[in-house]
Design a protein around this motif. Structure first.
Motif, PDB file in Angstrom:
ATOM      1  N   TRP A 336      25.673 -41.371 -32.125  1.00 41.33           N
ATOM      2  CA  TRP A 336      26.454 -40.971 -31.127  1.00 41.33           C
ATOM      3  C   TRP A 336      25.933 -39.329 -30.756  1.00 41.33           C
ATOM      4  O   TRP A 336      26.056 -38.940 -29.703  1.00 41.33           O
ATOM      5  CB  TRP A 336      27.872 -41.213 -32.789  1.00 41.33           C
ATOM      6  CG  TRP A 336      28.456 -39.780 -31.870  1.00 41.33           C
ATOM      7  CD1 TRP A 336      29.539 -38.995 -32.599  1.00 41.33           C
ATOM      8  CD2 TRP A 336      29.705 -39.898 -31.321  1.00 41.33           C
ATOM      9  NE1 TRP A 336      30.515 -38.494 -32.370  1.00 41.33           N
ATOM     10  CE2 TRP A 336      30.738 -38.611 -31.253  1.00 41.33           C
ATOM     11  CE3 TRP A 336      29.732 -40.708 -29.368  1.00 41.33           C
ATOM     12  CZ2 TRP A 336      31.783 -38.611 -30.044  1.00 41.33           C
ATOM     13  CZ3 TRP A 336      30.608 -40.373 -28.773  1.00 41.33           C
ATOM     14  CH2 TRP A 336      31.587 -39.077 -28.649  1.00 41.33           C
ATOM     15  N   ASP A 366      27.745 -46.226 -31.935  1.00 42.51           N
ATOM     16  CA  ASP A 366      28.962 -45.947 -31.966  1.00 42.51           C
ATOM     17  C   ASP A 366      29.891 -45.563 -30.526  1.00 42.51           C
ATOM     18  O   ASP A 366      29.812 -46.515 -29.489  1.00 42.51           O
ATOM     19  CB  ASP A 366      28.778 -43.892 -32.193  1.00 42.51           C
ATOM     20  CG  ASP A 366      30.130 -43.646 -33.246  1.00 42.51           C
ATOM     21  OD1 ASP A 366      30.466 -43.803 -32.357  1.00 42.51           O
ATOM     22  OD2 ASP A 366      29.582 -43.544 -34.355  1.00 42.51           O
ATOM     23  N   ASP A 367      30.474 -45.009 -30.005  1.00 42.02           N
ATOM     24  CA  ASP A 367      32.115 -44.863 -29.675  1.00 42.02           C
ATOM     25  C   ASP A 367      31.130 -45.120 -27.792  1.00 42.02           C
ATOM     26  O   ASP A 367      30.239 -44.525 -27.897  1.00 42.02           O
ATOM     27  CB  ASP A 367      32.853 -44.017 -28.954  1.00 42.02           C
ATOM     28  CG  ASP A 367      33.485 -43.654 -28.625  1.00 42.02           C
ATOM     29  OD1 ASP A 367      34.104 -44.852 -28.138  1.00 42.02           O
ATOM     30  OD2 ASP A 367      34.872 -42.961 -28.606  1.00 42.02           O
ATOM     31  N   TRP A 411      30.614 -49.386 -33.432  1.00 43.59           N
ATOM     32  CA  TRP A 411      32.067 -49.249 -33.955  1.00 43.59           C
ATOM     33  C   TRP A 411      33.155 -49.624 -32.562  1.00 43.59           C
ATOM     34  O   TRP A 411      33.157 -49.872 -32.219  1.00 43.59           O
ATOM     35  CB  TRP A 411      31.308 -47.960 -33.034  1.00 43.59           C
ATOM     36  CG  TRP A 411      32.638 -46.187 -33.036  1.00 43.59           C
ATOM     37  CD1 TRP A 411      33.019 -45.646 -34.044  1.00 43.59           C
ATOM     38  CD2 TRP A 411      33.655 -46.261 -32.444  1.00 43.59           C
ATOM     39  NE1 TRP A 411      34.048 -44.483 -33.736  1.00 43.59           N
ATOM     40  CE2 TRP A 411      34.544 -45.433 -32.241  1.00 43.59           C
ATOM     41  CE3 TRP A 411      34.498 -46.567 -30.981  1.00 43.59           C
ATOM     42  CZ2 TRP A 411      35.513 -44.646 -32.461  1.00 43.59           C
ATOM     43  CZ3 TRP A 411      35.276 -46.347 -30.857  1.00 43.59           C
ATOM     44  CH2 TRP A 411      36.216 -45.353 -30.744  1.00 43.59           C
ATOM     45  N   ARG A 443      43.649 -35.595 -28.880  1.00 45.45           N
ATOM     46  CA  ARG A 443      42.375 -36.557 -27.819  1.00 45.45           C
ATOM     47  C   ARG A 443      42.313 -37.287 -27.733  1.00 45.45           C
ATOM     48  O   ARG A 443      42.182 -38.729 -27.159  1.00 45.45           O
ATOM     49  CB  ARG A 443      41.928 -37.250 -29.268  1.00 45.45           C
ATOM     50  CG  ARG A 443      39.792 -36.801 -29.075  1.00 45.45           C
ATOM     51  CD  ARG A 443      38.818 -37.790 -30.141  1.00 45.45           C
ATOM     52  NE  ARG A 443      37.954 -38.070 -29.798  1.00 45.45           N
ATOM     53  CZ  ARG A 443      36.542 -38.466 -30.006  1.00 45.45           C
ATOM     54  NH1 ARG A 443      37.281 -40.458 -30.328  1.00 45.45           N
ATOM     55  NH2 ARG A 443      35.049 -39.037 -29.680  1.00 45.45           N
ATOM     56  N   LYS A 476      31.461 -49.882 -38.167  1.00 44.28           N
ATOM     57  CA  LYS A 476      32.188 -48.529 -38.070  1.00 44.28           C
ATOM     58  C   LYS A 476      33.297 -48.004 -37.348  1.00 44.28           C
ATOM     59  O   LYS A 476      34.072 -48.720 -36.435  1.00 44.28           O
ATOM     60  CB  LYS A 476      30.528 -47.283 -37.538  1.00 44.28           C
ATOM     61  CG  LYS A 476      31.404 -45.333 -37.985  1.00 44.28           C
ATOM     62  CD  LYS A 476      31.201 -45.066 -37.527  1.00 44.28           C
ATOM     63  CE  LYS A 476      31.532 -43.566 -37.360  1.00 44.28           C
ATOM     64  NZ  LYS A 476      30.343 -42.661 -36.384  1.00 44.28           N
ATOM     65  N   ASP A 478      36.604 -46.611 -37.197  1.00 50.44           N
ATOM     66  CA  ASP A 478      37.390 -44.595 -36.595  1.00 50.44           C
ATOM     67  C   ASP A 478      38.572 -44.899 -36.815  1.00 50.44           C
ATOM     68  O   ASP A 478      39.584 -45.743 -36.763  1.00 50.44           O
ATOM     69  CB  ASP A 478      36.908 -44.641 -35.334  1.00 50.44           C
ATOM     70  CG  ASP A 478      36.089 -43.228 -35.828  1.00 50.44           C
ATOM     71  OD1 ASP A 478      36.805 -42.501 -36.835  1.00 50.44           O
ATOM     72  OD2 ASP A 478      35.445 -42.787 -34.500  1.00 50.44           O
ATOM     73  N   ASN A 480      41.189 -41.038 -35.195  1.00 51.07           N
ATOM     74  CA  ASN A 480      40.953 -40.103 -34.959  1.00 51.07           C
ATOM     75  C   ASN A 480      41.942 -39.246 -34.577  1.00 51.07           C
ATOM     76  O   ASN A 480      42.310 -38.698 -33.403  1.00 51.07           O
ATOM     77  CB  ASN A 480      40.179 -40.092 -33.156  1.00 51.07           C
ATOM     78  CG  ASN A 480      38.943 -40.439 -34.116  1.00 51.07           C
ATOM     79  OD1 ASN A 480      37.721 -38.984 -34.538  1.00 51.07           O
ATOM     80  ND2 ASN A 480      38.300 -41.068 -33.429  1.00 51.07           N
ATOM     81  N   CYS A 526      36.471 -44.415 -41.363  1.00 56.19           N
ATOM     82  CA  CYS A 526      35.495 -42.863 -41.029  1.00 56.19           C
ATOM     83  C   CYS A 526      37.547 -42.246 -40.336  1.00 56.19           C
ATOM     84  O   CYS A 526      37.763 -42.758 -39.529  1.00 56.19           O
ATOM     85  CB  CYS A 526      34.645 -43.527 -40.133  1.00 56.19           C
ATOM     86  SG  CYS A 526      34.621 -41.582 -38.471  1.00 56.19           S
ATOM     87  N   GLY A 528      37.277 -38.937 -37.819  1.00 53.55           N
ATOM     88  CA  GLY A 528      36.668 -37.932 -37.543  1.00 53.55           C
ATOM     89  C   GLY A 528      36.310 -37.658 -38.345  1.00 53.55           C
ATOM     90  O   GLY A 528      36.555 -36.202 -38.458  1.00 53.55           O
ATOM     91  N   GLY A 529      35.198 -37.808 -39.133  1.00 54.77           N
ATOM     92  CA  GLY A 529      34.674 -38.014 -40.546  1.00 54.77           C
ATOM     93  C   GLY A 529      34.622 -38.294 -41.522  1.00 54.77           C
ATOM     94  O   GLY A 529      35.628 -39.416 -41.582  1.00 54.77           O
ATOM     95  N   TRP A 545      32.238 -42.017 -43.574  1.00 56.01           N
ATOM     96  CA  TRP A 545      31.487 -41.410 -42.898  1.00 56.01           C
ATOM     97  C   TRP A 545      32.872 -39.874 -43.539  1.00 56.01           C
ATOM     98  O   TRP A 545      33.196 -40.145 -43.340  1.00 56.01           O
ATOM     99  CB  TRP A 545      32.060 -41.853 -41.261  1.00 56.01           C
ATOM    100  CG  TRP A 545      30.943 -40.446 -40.496  1.00 56.01           C
ATOM    101  CD1 TRP A 545      31.382 -40.002 -39.692  1.00 56.01           C
ATOM    102  CD2 TRP A 545      29.633 -39.991 -40.886  1.00 56.01           C
ATOM    103  NE1 TRP A 545      30.651 -38.624 -38.741  1.00 56.01           N
ATOM    104  CE2 TRP A 545      29.368 -39.155 -39.938  1.00 56.01           C
ATOM    105  CE3 TRP A 545      28.799 -40.475 -41.543  1.00 56.01           C
ATOM    106  CZ2 TRP A 545      28.287 -38.584 -39.708  1.00 56.01           C
ATOM    107  CZ3 TRP A 545      27.266 -39.327 -42.168  1.00 56.01           C
ATOM    108  CH2 TRP A 545      27.275 -38.832 -40.937  1.00 56.01           C
ATOM    109  N   ASP A 548      32.119 -35.136 -40.468  1.00 55.54           N
ATOM    110  CA  ASP A 548      31.333 -35.267 -38.080  1.00 55.54           C
ATOM    111  C   ASP A 548      30.806 -33.749 -38.471  1.00 55.54           C
ATOM    112  O   ASP A 548      29.419 -33.898 -37.876  1.00 55.54           O
ATOM    113  CB  ASP A 548      32.314 -34.956 -37.425  1.00 55.54           C
ATOM    114  CG  ASP A 548      33.238 -36.483 -37.056  1.00 55.54           C
ATOM    115  OD1 ASP A 548      33.015 -37.439 -37.237  1.00 55.54           O
ATOM    116  OD2 ASP A 548      34.200 -35.974 -36.237  1.00 55.54           O
ATOM    117  N   GLU A 604      21.057 -39.657 -37.244  1.00 55.26           N
ATOM    118  CA  GLU A 604      22.262 -39.346 -36.011  1.00 55.26           C
ATOM    119  C   GLU A 604      21.219 -38.747 -35.162  1.00 55.26           C
ATOM    120  O   GLU A 604      21.840 -36.975 -34.866  1.00 55.26           O
ATOM    121  CB  GLU A 604      23.271 -38.747 -36.802  1.00 55.26           C
ATOM    122  CG  GLU A 604      24.623 -38.895 -35.510  1.00 55.26           C
ATOM    123  CD  GLU A 604      25.651 -39.586 -35.732  1.00 55.26           C
ATOM    124  OE1 GLU A 604      26.216 -40.133 -37.328  1.00 55.26           O
ATOM    125  OE2 GLU A 604      27.366 -39.130 -35.314  1.00 55.26           O
TER     126      GLU A 604
END
Ligand code: DGJ
Length: 727
Positions: A336, A366-367, A411, A443, A476, A478, A480, A526, A528-529, A545, A548, A604
């Motif tokens: 990421w 990741d994304d 992810w 987002r 992972k 996520d 967000n 996760c 956003g962290g 996670w 972030d 990372e």
């Protein structure tokens, strides 16, 4: 049995290894709270329980005019009657009345611990691990039963509590509030400790004295959140890491919660924790039941350190599930911060190859691998690979990465949908929304309505399709954004306020299905962290996670705060590039490594951009961590100096058998001509000899604890670590 019922005095006594929790049935009908703290013999109730009339209090029984519910410590208060303090439960009956009188009906004690319907909860492996007490209270007029469930762990100072409400009447009942736990303390001589924060600054420790009125933390965001954690503690005045009584509370739930303390007119304290009643209600038809989430309660007479180690042991042994519970976690590299959305197969393979040569064991993509996702403006929900970026698909990429001798991870953000996606175009009513109102984007995305079964089924199918067609060994997961414009197209008008909790039940169902059908995948949650770092998520996914924010200095605060409740084995922690992308700070590779090693270690950054010298340091960190993780992920953590109290942070990890130790000391800012600084170890055997590996020096345990080792730190952002072994 760790739970006793004394018939004659009508007293329940729950005992863990070092603690007692005591309740009494008063006048055959009121369940009162008597004591929670260090283990004691069952006390004399005449002495232990005070009843007193106080001015302007309503008297419950004419026969017993000094008996006021507003005064006594109660186990599960209903309010709306003769107790004016915060109630644990509120209901609306079909006749419009709200008065509820919960009187004691009976109890049952069993070994072991039953599962909770559809909800995450701590478990036992064998019935002898714990005993469970089920107390039934009843409102006889409306025929509503409330079952209080307590589990006392025999070897850990932890008690779990949950509540089930059953409508046995013939009419509807609307549940407007239901706490998972309530503890009435006789005094308010405590400090309130919580873990508030924000994105990139999660779980910082706050400590304030209790004061008259209500002090609380809560989330109304549809997730446990970065802003507050479903954790609170009450600590005796002066309690610190090693001394003093501390009561810890943690809710096994990932959505809206509330936790707080009301200090009343005579300076008693009522602590509560449970679902947030903001935007919550639940319609119970005749014969239906509602199960509230579980609260974990830990008492430590040995300060915060003791409390944390109990939480850590409980979560590692009785909450996290699956084969990864006990397995050392792989060292990973995540692309990421190295590439963001700007990657293709060649770039990814370049990083992976470099990672393999350094000893890294897992590559996480990741994304940005699906749909047309080259930025965060589109494609969430369209879980099919972008062949322009990855022509061999996920399966082909995984194969190539496996050929380097590494595992492959991927992810997902399954709970979301981009308005610019095929999924949204096909199902515009699948997101949380209120007809006619703006669908606010955060987002550039909307939240899928997991209170709907069809949406949950879609997620299980879409995610499983990818997982089942490639060799994916890590995911992972996520999430967000938070919920706005709360509403569901799948629920009738009278049930709209059920949506946030139904969402969580849907999410738990989805995760259970995916996780249980993929037992060989390690899942990391996760948001956003660390926006959903809670025990509810840990029941499905063994690690989270942490934040972030990957800056080493910021991470000292975040990881220290997080460790108050959550074990090291649950915290993802990575070395990233400098200047740090969140803080702009430049710290040494050594300090970044030392901080990240105090967690589930990984990298990372774009490893292809490193110098030979940096790669050599990384090789050392990786081989070092492979030795450490065998015990730091499963051992005891001791916090020795707090970043919240000064310029230095120190902590150590000790294997359960006391043989292996890893300790870190961190200095934030340079101090010119400082006094002598020493690292004083703790919990060592005073008579044993310990060798500092790599330095060949040997010391007695008592010297390491009482005199300690001098620490020289020159410059800003410095760290020093020691690897000790008992000889
Ligand atoms: C938020 C996560 O916390 C990051 O680590 C990264 O996965 C991004 N989302 C990707 O969009």
């Amino acid at each position: 049995m760790s739970i006793i019922f004394e018939q004659e005095n009508q007293v329940f006594h729950l005992q863990t290894k070092n603690t007692s929790y005591i309740m009494k049935v008063v006048s055959g009908k009121y369940l009162s709270h008597v004591y929670w703290g260090k283990k004691i013999h069952t006390p004399d109730m005449e002495n232990a329980q005070l009843n007193r009339g106080i001015g302007f209090s309503a008297v419950t029984d004419k026969e017993n005019p000094t008996y006021s519910l507003d005064f006594i410590c109660q186990e599960y208060p209903t309010g709306c009657g003769t107790d004016f303090r915060i109630p644990a439960i509120s209901v609306l009956f079909e006749d419009g009345s709200r008065n509820m009188q919960l009187l004691y009906k009976g109890y049952k004690i069993t070994s072991g611990k039953p599962k909770l319907d559809g909800l995450p909860a701590a478990y036992v492996e064998k019935d002898s691990d714990a005993d469970t007490l089920l107390i039934t209270l009843e409102d006889s007029l409306q025929k509503v039963k409330v079952m209080l469930m307590y589990t006392a762990y025999r070897e850990l100072d932890a008690i779990t509590r949950s509540v089930r409400v059953v409508n046995e009447g013939n009419t509807q009942v609307i549940l407007e509030k239901v706490m998972s736990t309530n503890v009435d303390f006789e005094t308010a001589e405590y400090d309130f400790i919580s873990l508030p924060g924000a994105w990139g600054r999660e779980r910082h420790i706050e400590r304030t004295p209790l004061r008259s009125g209500v002090q609380s933390v809560e989330s109304r965001r549809g997730a446990s959140s970065h802003q507050n954690n479903p954790f609170m503690a009450l600590a005796e005045k002066g309690a610190d890491e090693t001394h003093g009584g501390v009561y810890g509370f943690n809710l096994v739930y990932s959505g809206n919660f509330t936790a707080g303390v009301e200090t009343d007119q005579i300076f008693k304290a009522r602590a509560y924790m449970g679902l947030n009643d903001y935007d919550f209600s639940w319609l119970l038809e005749s014969g239906e039941a509602f199960q509230a989430p579980e609260a974990v309660m830990v008492y430590s007479a040995e300060g915060f350190g003791g409390m944390s180690r109990t939480f850590h042991d409980l979560y590692r042994r009785h909450l996290v599930r699956g084969k990864f519970r006990d397995e050392p976690r792989a060292i990973l590299v995540n692309n990421w911060e190295g590439t963001y959305f700007d990657f293709n197969e060649e770039k990814i393979l370049g990083i992976a190859k470099e990672a393999a040569s350094l000893g890294i064991e897992l590559f996480v993509l990741d994304d940005g691998w699906f749909g047309r996702r080259d930025s965060d403006t589109c494609s969430l929900g369209d879980w099919y690979v972008n062949k322009e970026k990855l022509p061999a698909g996920i399966a082909g990429l995984a194969e190539k990465i496996n050929a380097f001798g590494m595992k492959f991870g991927l992810w997902f953000e399954p709970e979301m949908v981009s308005p610019d996606s095929d999924l949204y175009r096909a199902h515009p009513d699948w997101c949380i929304h209120v007809p006619g109102r703006t669908r606010t984007e955060c987002r550039n995305q909307l939240v899928l309505d997991l209170s709907r079964q069809d949406v949950c089924d879609y997620i299980v199918e879409a995610v499983s399709n990818i997982l089942d067609t490639a060799n994916i060994e890590y995911v992972k997961w996520d999430m967000n954004r938070h919920m706005t414009e709360l509403g569901s197209a799948g629920l009738p008008a009278g049930r709209q306020k059920e949506m946030p909790h139904r969402y969580m039940l849907g999410l738990y169902r989805v995760m259970e299905q995916i996780v249980s059908s993929h037992p060989n995948i390690l899942f990391e949650s996760c948001s956003g962290g660390g926006g959903r770092f809670d025990p509810g998520m840990l029941y499905y996914m063994p690690q989270t996670w942490t934040s972030d924010d990957t800056d080493a200095v910021e991470r000292l605060f975040i990881q220290y705060g997080t460790s108050l409740a959550y074990p090291i084995s649950t915290m993802g922690s990575h070395v990233s590039a400098v200047p740090n992308h969140q803080a702009g700070r430049v710290t040494s590779l050594k300090m970044r490594g030392d901080v990240a090693m105090s967690g589930n270690f990984g990298y990372e950054l774009d490893l292809t951009k490193l110098s030979e010298e940096e790669k050599e340091i990384i090789r050392g960190q990786i081989s070092g961590y492979k030795d450490l993780r065998t015990f730091i992920q499963s051992g005891d953590m001791y916090r020795l100096a707090s970043p919240f109290e000064g310029n230095h942070t120190a902590w150590m990890f000790c294997s359960k058998d006391g043989r292996d130790i890893f300790a870190g000391y961190f200095q934030i800012l340079c101090e010119v001509n400082p006094g002598i600084r020493r690292m004083k170890f703790t919990a060592l055997d005073p008579d044993a000899v310990y060798e500092i590996l790599g330095e060949g020096k040997r010391y007695r345990g008592d010297e390491l604890m009482e005199i300690g080792l001098a620490v020289d730190c020159f410059g800003d952002f410095q760290s020093r670590t020691w690897r000790l072994r008992r000889i």
